[in-house]
Design a protein around this motif. Sequence first.
Motif, PDB file in Angstrom:
ATOM      1  N   GLU A 119       0.851  -1.180   0.000  1.00 55.23           N
ATOM      2  CA  GLU A 119       0.000   0.000   0.000  1.00 55.23           C
ATOM      3  C   GLU A 119       0.890   1.234   0.000  1.00 55.23           C
ATOM      4  N   GLY A 120       0.599   2.156  -0.896  1.00 58.84           N
ATOM      5  CA  GLY A 120       1.340   3.401  -0.944  1.00 58.84           C
ATOM      6  C   GLY A 120       0.632   4.482  -0.147  1.00 58.84           C
ATOM      7  N   GLN A 159      -3.269   3.629  -0.284  1.00 65.15           N
ATOM      8  CA  GLN A 159      -3.947   3.037  -1.429  1.00 65.15           C
ATOM      9  C   GLN A 159      -3.174   1.804  -1.879  1.00 65.15           C
ATOM     10  N   PRO A 160      -3.857   0.782  -2.384  1.00 65.45           N
ATOM     11  CA  PRO A 160      -3.137  -0.384  -2.922  1.00 65.45           C
ATOM     12  C   PRO A 160      -2.268   0.011  -4.110  1.00 65.45           C
ATOM     13  N   LYS A 171       4.557   8.946  -0.687  1.00 64.96           N
ATOM     14  CA  LYS A 171       5.683   9.240   0.199  1.00 64.96           C
ATOM     15  C   LYS A 171       6.440   7.984   0.598  1.00 64.96           C
ATOM     16  N   SER A 172       5.686   6.914   0.854  1.00 67.24           N
ATOM     17  CA  SER A 172       6.304   5.678   1.315  1.00 67.24           C
ATOM     18  C   SER A 172       5.268   4.570   1.212  1.00 67.24           C
ATOM     19  N   PHE A 173       5.677   3.353   1.545  1.00 64.67           N
ATOM     20  CA  PHE A 173       4.755   2.223   1.635  1.00 64.67           C
ATOM     21  C   PHE A 173       4.405   1.985   3.097  1.00 64.67           C
ATOM     22  N   VAL A 174       3.220   1.482   3.333  1.00 66.74           N
ATOM     23  CA  VAL A 174       2.790   1.155   4.692  1.00 66.74           C
ATOM     24  C   VAL A 174       3.770   0.153   5.302  1.00 66.74           C
ATOM     25  N   LEU A 189     -16.264  10.993  -9.379  1.00 65.55           N
ATOM     26  CA  LEU A 189     -15.909  10.184  -8.222  1.00 65.55           C
ATOM     27  C   LEU A 189     -15.829   8.703  -8.589  1.00 65.55           C
ATOM     28  N   GLY A 190     -14.852   8.016  -7.999  1.00 66.26           N
ATOM     29  CA  GLY A 190     -14.704   6.595  -8.236  1.00 66.26           C
ATOM     30  C   GLY A 190     -15.261   5.779  -7.090  1.00 66.26           C
ATOM     31  N   THR A 191     -14.694   4.613  -6.883  1.00 66.38           N
ATOM     32  CA  THR A 191     -15.118   3.733  -5.809  1.00 66.38           C
ATOM     33  C   THR A 191     -14.129   3.851  -4.642  1.00 66.38           C
ATOM     34  N   PRO A 192     -14.606   3.701  -3.404  1.00 63.52           N
ATOM     35  CA  PRO A 192     -13.699   3.800  -2.263  1.00 63.52           C
ATOM     36  C   PRO A 192     -12.568   2.771  -2.361  1.00 63.52           C
ATOM     37  N   SER A 193     -11.344   3.212  -2.054  1.00 61.74           N
ATOM     38  CA  SER A 193     -10.231   2.269  -2.128  1.00 61.74           C
ATOM     39  C   SER A 193      -9.166   2.557  -1.080  1.00 61.74           C
TER      40      SER A 193
END
Length: 284
Positions: free
Chosen positions: A157-158, A187-188, A208-211, A275-279
């Motif tokens: 996840e970013g 976000q994935p 900024k970074s990955f989880v 608007l898109g889908t929640p992610s």
Amino acid sequence: MAITLRRLSHALGAEVCGIDIAAGVDDNTFAAVHEAFLKYGILLFRGQRVTREQHIAFSRRFGELDRHDNLPRDRHPEYPELLMVTNAPKANGQPGDGKYTGQLWHSDMSFTLVPALGSLLRAITVPPVGGDTMFANMTMAYEALSPGMKRLVENLEGIHAGGVRKIVDLSAERAAETRRLNPPVAQPVVRVHPETGRKALYIGEKVKSFVDMTEAESRPLIDYLCRHASRPQFVYRHSWKPDDILLWDNRCTMHLALGDYDEGELRHLERTTVLGTPSGRYVE
């Protein structure tokens, strides 16, 4: 009305010919437009002399529109559905906040819980030379990765940040407002397109970074993925003309405003955001 399509590049994009958005688009024509949108990722409508109301109405055919509450200073005061992408100076003579808008590889509103499905950007005034925008096909970029790299990024996840852009008169108060309105969102890195079912990279220079990783650990891979996705074979470069409307699918593309024009030239465009889908999810 009958439409024809003209490919814009090998990587992505098609020009839609034989359509007049101001005159209205019937359901059969819109169905053909939507099919092309999913196939090509970018659609270009040239010579569209539309009002702001017509721009908004056509955009609504693709879904609910963002009112840009995350970017209140950038939206039109009377039409919150319209985001101003302009270098027009402020009343005090300082450069407008939109002067540097988009000059990082990104997908629109990726720093929100409901990132954009699509964006429709209308060119009103453009420089005689330059002011181009580049787009990358993130589905092709994902599919070109090695099996080992696909496994590596599959579950990452970013962390996307909304304040990663240059603002000329950034004050401590303004910076605090940006952090409050746009806390970091994870976000994935690999998203499945909800309509085509194809996987695409979801990365950009606002990540900024990955989880669960430090920025230092994350940076080499973020930089690699951005460089990989923006290789020439995955990219389309758009040269704007007045009355262009460009529609792109943020779920499988990223883009970059080049800033390749004389700073004394006016560049004014207006964007609606579908608007898109929640992610995403908020992270500390």
